[in-house]
Design a protein around this motif. Structure first.
Motif, PDB file in Angstrom:
ATOM      1  N   TRP A 169       0.838  -1.189   0.000  1.00 37.97           N
ATOM      2  CA  TRP A 169       0.000   0.000   0.000  1.00 37.97           C
ATOM      3  C   TRP A 169       0.879   1.247   0.000  1.00 37.97           C
ATOM      4  N   VAL A 170       0.277   2.400   0.186  1.00 43.01           N
ATOM      5  CA  VAL A 170       1.007   3.664   0.207  1.00 43.01           C
ATOM      6  C   VAL A 170       2.098   3.617   1.276  1.00 43.01           C
ATOM      7  N   ASN A 171       3.262   4.187   0.966  1.00 43.76           N
ATOM      8  CA  ASN A 171       4.414   4.192   1.878  1.00 43.76           C
ATOM      9  C   ASN A 171       4.881   2.778   2.220  1.00 43.76           C
ATOM     10  N   GLU A 172       4.638   1.827   1.297  1.00 47.86           N
ATOM     11  CA  GLU A 172       5.069   0.440   1.441  1.00 47.86           C
ATOM     12  C   GLU A 172       4.487  -0.244   2.673  1.00 47.86           C
ATOM     13  N   ALA A 173       3.296   0.159   3.059  1.00 44.89           N
ATOM     14  CA  ALA A 173       2.600  -0.507   4.172  1.00 44.89           C
ATOM     15  C   ALA A 173       2.146  -1.888   3.711  1.00 44.89           C
ATOM     16  N   PRO A 174       2.308  -2.926   4.557  1.00 46.06           N
ATOM     17  CA  PRO A 174       1.926  -4.284   4.141  1.00 46.06           C
ATOM     18  C   PRO A 174       0.423  -4.515   4.152  1.00 46.06           C
ATOM     19  N   PHE A 175      -0.340  -3.677   4.857  1.00 48.13           N
ATOM     20  CA  PHE A 175      -1.788  -3.840   4.876  1.00 48.13           C
ATOM     21  C   PHE A 175      -2.436  -2.486   5.126  1.00 48.13           C
TER      22      PHE A 175
END
Length: 203
Positions: A169-175
């Motif tokens: 996801w945005v900012n390399e968030a995993p969920f």
């Protein structure tokens, strides 16, 4: 509004395959070009076809699933005619074979097939959890299709030599988290008792 059941055409193999692979490519970033399909298509990743004519009919439930282990998790596999065969075979010449029809099983679960064709409904006209395969076979807390995709991912990595990474996801968030709520009484508004509107996690 959904069309009447009497006018629904059978869901073709090509449509099911495209639907599932679209979701697979949404789950992983930069999936390389690789052929995935059934034996008659001579793909690099071959999935054993086991659904028969199930999707040409309007039955809500397939035969009982087999249970197989993947990554330490026991999983249900619908449309698995040969459960004694290895789940995944990594073959020479950049080929792989999956011996359970996880393409058909993933389509069945992702499409909500049981919800559409079952006649079971609650007082609000919704398909009840008690009538679902998730309840019947006790896997509601297991992300079954995610595991199916992990098997497919392993096969693709073998055939292409490229490691697949989950799409972030945005900012390399995993969920990501989405807050939702149900509206069971559309016209009651503020008349509904506040305690009944209160979520356990927020009260």
């Amino acid at each position: 509004m959904l069309p009447p059941l009497s006018v629904i055409a059978p869901v073709s193999v090509e449509l099911r395959l495209a639907y599932v692979l679209h979701h697979f490519r949404q789950a992983y970033a930069e999936v390389p070009e690789v052929s995935i399909g059934y034996a008659n298509q001579q793909p690099q990743v071959e999935v054993v076809a086991s659904a028969g004519d199930f999707f040409a009919r309007q039955e809500p439930y397939p035969p009982a699933p087999s249970l197989r282990e993947w990554q330490g998790q026991l999983l249900p596999f619908f449309f698995d005619l040969n459960p004694a065969q290895p789940l995944l075979e990594l073959l020479p010449a950049k080929h792989a074979r999956i011996n359970a029809d996880l393409l058909a099983a993933a389509f069945y679960l992702l499409s909500g097939w049981q919800e559409y064709f079952s006649e079971e409904r609650d007082r609000h006209g919704r398909f009840p959890y008690a009538a679902s395969v998730q309840h019947h076979y006790s896997f509601v807390a297991v992300p079954v299709v995610n595991y199916y995709f992990d098997i497919l991912k392993t096969a693709v990595e073998h055939t292409t030599g490229q490691i697949l990474h989950p799409r972030l996801w945005v900012n390399e968030a995993p969920f990501a988290t989405f807050i939702t709520h149900d509206i069971d009484e559309l016209r009651s508004a503020w008349k509904a008792p506040p305690k009944l509107l209160c979520n356990v996690a927020t009260c």
